[in-house]
Design a protein around this motif. Structure first.
Motif, PDB file in Angstrom:
ATOM      1  N   GLY A 170      -3.150   3.553  -2.901  1.00  0.00           N
ATOM      2  CA  GLY A 170      -2.518   3.177  -1.633  1.00  0.00           C
ATOM      3  C   GLY A 170      -3.486   2.881  -0.506  1.00  0.00           C
ATOM      4  N   LEU A 171      -4.786   2.876  -0.794  1.00  0.00           N
ATOM      5  CA  LEU A 171      -5.734   2.501   0.263  1.00  0.00           C
ATOM      6  C   LEU A 171      -5.648   0.994   0.481  1.00  0.00           C
TER       7      LEU A 171
ATOM      8  N   GLN B  29      -9.844  -0.170   3.837  1.00  0.00           N
ATOM      9  CA  GLN B  29     -10.166   1.239   3.563  1.00  0.00           C
ATOM     10  C   GLN B  29     -10.954   1.373   2.269  1.00  0.00           C
TER      11      GLN B  29
ATOM     12  N   GLN C  31     -13.543   0.537  -9.436  1.00  0.00           N
ATOM     13  CA  GLN C  31     -13.582   1.351  -8.221  1.00  0.00           C
ATOM     14  C   GLN C  31     -12.572   0.833  -7.196  1.00  0.00           C
TER      15      GLN C  31
ATOM     16  N   ASP D  88       0.844  -1.200   0.000  1.00  0.00           N
ATOM     17  CA  ASP D  88       0.000   0.000   0.000  1.00  0.00           C
ATOM     18  C   ASP D  88       0.881   1.252   0.000  1.00  0.00           C
TER      19      ASP D  88
ATOM     20  N   ARG E 220       2.440   1.770  -3.389  1.00  0.00           N
ATOM     21  CA  ARG E 220       1.493   2.249  -4.402  1.00  0.00           C
ATOM     22  C   ARG E 220       1.280   3.765  -4.324  1.00  0.00           C
ATOM     23  N   LEU E 221       1.539   4.340  -3.136  1.00  0.00           N
ATOM     24  CA  LEU E 221       1.436   5.793  -3.006  1.00  0.00           C
ATOM     25  C   LEU E 221       2.423   6.489  -3.935  1.00  0.00           C
TER      26      LEU E 221
ATOM     27  N   HIS F 145     -12.609   5.989 -13.371  1.00  0.00           N
ATOM     28  CA  HIS F 145     -12.876   5.403 -12.051  1.00  0.00           C
ATOM     29  C   HIS F 145     -12.853   6.420 -10.931  1.00  0.00           C
ATOM     30  N   LEU F 146     -13.452   7.581 -11.160  1.00  0.00           N
ATOM     31  CA  LEU F 146     -13.673   8.490 -10.026  1.00  0.00           C
ATOM     32  C   LEU F 146     -14.728   7.856  -9.128  1.00  0.00           C
ATOM     33  N   TYR F 147     -14.700   8.226  -7.835  1.00  0.00           N
ATOM     34  CA  TYR F 147     -15.697   7.693  -6.910  1.00  0.00           C
ATOM     35  C   TYR F 147     -16.988   8.503  -7.086  1.00  0.00           C
TER      36      TYR F 147
ATOM     37  N   LEU G 173      -9.306  11.790  -0.602  1.00  0.00           N
ATOM     38  CA  LEU G 173      -9.496  10.537   0.139  1.00  0.00           C
ATOM     39  C   LEU G 173      -8.187   9.816   0.485  1.00  0.00           C
ATOM     40  N   ALA G 174      -7.387   9.513  -0.526  1.00  0.00           N
ATOM     41  CA  ALA G 174      -6.168   8.744  -0.251  1.00  0.00           C
ATOM     42  C   ALA G 174      -5.140   9.581   0.519  1.00  0.00           C
TER      43      ALA G 174
ATOM     44  N   LEU H  77      -0.772  12.682  -4.388  1.00  0.00           N
ATOM     45  CA  LEU H  77      -0.013  11.809  -3.479  1.00  0.00           C
ATOM     46  C   LEU H  77       1.493  11.927  -3.713  1.00  0.00           C
TER      47      LEU H  77
ATOM     48  N   MET I  69      -1.596   6.118 -10.896  1.00  0.00           N
ATOM     49  CA  MET I  69      -2.146   5.418 -12.057  1.00  0.00           C
ATOM     50  C   MET I  69      -3.409   6.100 -12.548  1.00  0.00           C
TER      51      MET I  69
ATOM     52  N   LYS J  96     -18.617  10.672  -4.203  1.00  0.00           N
ATOM     53  CA  LYS J  96     -17.845  11.717  -3.542  1.00  0.00           C
ATOM     54  C   LYS J  96     -17.649  12.907  -4.478  1.00  0.00           C
TER      55      LYS J  96
ATOM     56  N   ALA K  11      -4.983   1.432  -6.064  1.00  0.00           N
ATOM     57  CA  ALA K  11      -3.858   2.057  -6.763  1.00  0.00           C
ATOM     58  C   ALA K  11      -3.411   3.332  -6.062  1.00  0.00           C
TER      59      ALA K  11
ATOM     60  N   ARG L 121      -6.045  13.411  -8.734  1.00  0.00           N
ATOM     61  CA  ARG L 121      -6.145  12.484  -7.603  1.00  0.00           C
ATOM     62  C   ARG L 121      -4.836  11.707  -7.424  1.00  0.00           C
TER      63      ARG L 121
ATOM     64  N   ARG M  43      -6.484   9.090   4.102  1.00  0.00           N
ATOM     65  CA  ARG M  43      -6.529   7.736   4.663  1.00  0.00           C
ATOM     66  C   ARG M  43      -5.236   6.972   4.478  1.00  0.00           C
ATOM     67  N   ALA M  44      -4.589   7.134   3.331  1.00  0.00           N
ATOM     68  CA  ALA M  44      -3.381   6.349   3.072  1.00  0.00           C
ATOM     69  C   ALA M  44      -2.124   7.131   3.462  1.00  0.00           C
TER      70      ALA M  44
ATOM     71  N   LYS N  68      -2.198   9.838   5.393  1.00  0.00           N
ATOM     72  CA  LYS N  68      -2.444  10.383   6.734  1.00  0.00           C
ATOM     73  C   LYS N  68      -2.079  11.871   6.818  1.00  0.00           C
TER      74      LYS N  68
END
Lengths: 256, 222
Positions: B132-133, B137, B124, A85, A88-89, A99-101, A112-113, A165, A93, A104, B130, A161, A116-117, A119
């Motif tokens: 990093g979640l 999560q 999704q 994880d 991947r930050l 593939h937007l959420y 989001l990431a 990161l 990609m 949200k 991808a 997005r 959450r990822a 922090k």
């Protein structure tokens, strides 16, 4: 500033003898590829040639069957669980389908990431998100929902997005293939801008015009192997292999 | 006609039985809260288990879901209440009803959640991973909100079923709404308390049913 010799520089992304099998089907047969820092490498080839699979192996959305992948000298292929994880930050990609959420807002998609990822504190994540959205020309859409945006705008949000990161490399998987022709330009413009800022990019795409003009190097894949690689002038102007020649002929015929 | 009104729509008897029925309604409400709450939580866990790539999670979850969907809830309730004491597990009527309907209901909610999770596009999860979640999560922040929205009418329908299901608790003498109404009927030799109970169920469930229809029309319009 003198450019360091690429030979002695450590590649940002290094793919060694990458193999991928789906059951009995060999999709990738010992792929070797290096992307230098700040380089834009373009991967072309017929559909089914394994380009997307190779790209998806780079952040382990696909699990390689054999071979190693290194990012800035660190093993991507050895990572497990939380280490993957974190890895991947550093690998942004962008997908063909955005593939937007959908539940949200644009701003929350980009935050989001980070929250959450990575922090990041909320204020910092928001500031960074707004910065990236203005970078792709969409700061005014921060409060919109993805469904309210055009395809080109959605893809630019998806780029923001990933960029928020602070990745070391950006992977683009046919980023303009799902777009109406008149919207392609806005996405390519953002990609060109990224290249000019020195982002390392590996791009799978059918935009030959863009490859010719913006790529540092073009890699032609067919049947799960790299058939030919070189600067765009050589690949497009002086193709060596029959497979590349017939591919380029087919593509230019299709574009007419 | 006068007899019918006297026997079924007797306002005086309804008024007299009202406090008893209200108490029963309180028990029904507690039962519903427990069964729906536990059922949603259990159903979510079961659906995640059933979709897990790990065989030791997947197959027990699927077996649980299949088993408790196939057993009639009344049979389950009688077994839990009257059978388990022989195994040394003596439950109060309330606990027996909660356990039996939790087993039944979590299996149904699990199927709804599973359908919801599977309805969310694969891209999704890939986009989330991808960036990093972690898997958890991605599930909590990306997949589940969309999954729940996609199956909200089914979740609500199942919830309506649960409220109706709790009336079965009268067979183990738990004084919920229907049992209280029945008691009032046998004391007064008059069916009006049952009609009153039916009206109370209707008053609670009709808005829910309306909501589901409206939501389904809304989804169809999209």
């Amino acid at each position: 500033m003198t450019a360091p010799s690429p030979v002695h520089q450590r590649p940002m992304l290094e793919i060694n003898r990458l193999e991928k099998r789906f059951g009995d089907t060999e999709v990738l047969k010992s792929i070797d590829l290096r992307v230098q820092p700040g380089e834009l490498v373009f991967v072309i080839g017929p559909s089914g040639s394994g380009k997307s699979t190779m790209l998806r192996c780079c952040n382990r959305l696909e699990e390689p069957s054999a071979g190693t992948i290194l990012l800035d000298g660190e093993h991507v292929t050895d990572c497990r669980g939380a280490a993957l994880d974190r890895m991947r930050l550093k690998i942004g990609m962008v997908f063909q389908g955005f593939h937007l959420y959908p539940h949200k807002s644009v701003l929350d998609n980009v935050m989001l990431a980070q929250l959450r990822a990575l922090k990041r504190p909320k204020a910092e994540a928001k500031a960074r998100a707004m910065e990236m959205l203005s970078h792709v020309g969409l700061a005014h859409k921060a409060d919109a929902m993805p469904s309210e945006l055009s395809g080109g705008q959605q893809q630019r949000v998806a780029i923001a997005r990933a960029l928020a990161l602070d990745p070391k490399v950006m992977l683009f998987d046919e980023p303009t293939s799902a777009l109406d022709p008149e919207l392609v330009g806005s996405v390519l413009k953002v990609m060109r801008q990224l290249r000019d800022e020195g982002m390392t990019m590996l791009v799978v795409s059918h935009e030959m015009g863009f490859a010719r003009e913006a790529a540092d190097r073009v890699v032609f894949m067919d049947g799960g192997v790299v058939v030919e690689a070189g600067p765009p002038e050589a690949i497009f102007g002086n193709p060596q292999s029959d497979r590349l020649k017939s591919f380029l002929a087919r593509v230019s015929k299709a574009e007419e | 006609m006068g007899d019918f009104i006297d026997l079924f729509l007797n306002a005086e008897i309804m008024a007299k039985s009202w406090p008893l029925l209200l108490k029963g309604l309180g028990i029904t409400a507690k039962l519903c809260a427990a069964v729906i709450g536990l059922g949603l939580a259990g159903g979510l866990m079961l659906s995640l288990g059933a979709l897990s790539p790990r065989a030791w999670l997947k197959w027990p979850a699927i077996a649980f879901i299949d088993l408790f969907r196939a057993i009639p809830p009344l049979v389950l309730l009688v077994f839990v209440f009257s059978g388990l004491p022989f195994a040394g597990l003596d439950l109060t009527p309330f606990a027996a009803v909660v356990v039996a309907f939790f087993l039944n209901n979590s299996a149904y909610y699990a199927e709804v959640f599973r359908a919801g999770i599977q309805s969310v596009a694969k891209g999704q999860a890939e986009a989330a991973r991808a960036t990093g979640l972690s898997q958890a999560q991605a599930m909590v922040h990306v997949i589940l909100p969309q999954a729940v929205r996609n199956v909200l009418p089914d979740l609500l329908s199942n919830t309506v079923e649960v409220v109706k299901l709790t009336s079965l608790a009268s067979v183990v003498s738990l004084a919920e709404l229907l049992y209280s109404a029945n008691m009032a009927r046998s004391v007064t030799y008059n069916s009006s308390p049952l009609v009153l109970a039916a009206l109370i169920y209707l008053a609670i469930l009709w808005p829910l049913v309306r909501l589901i229809s409206r939501y389904q029309r809304g989804l169809a319009a999209h």
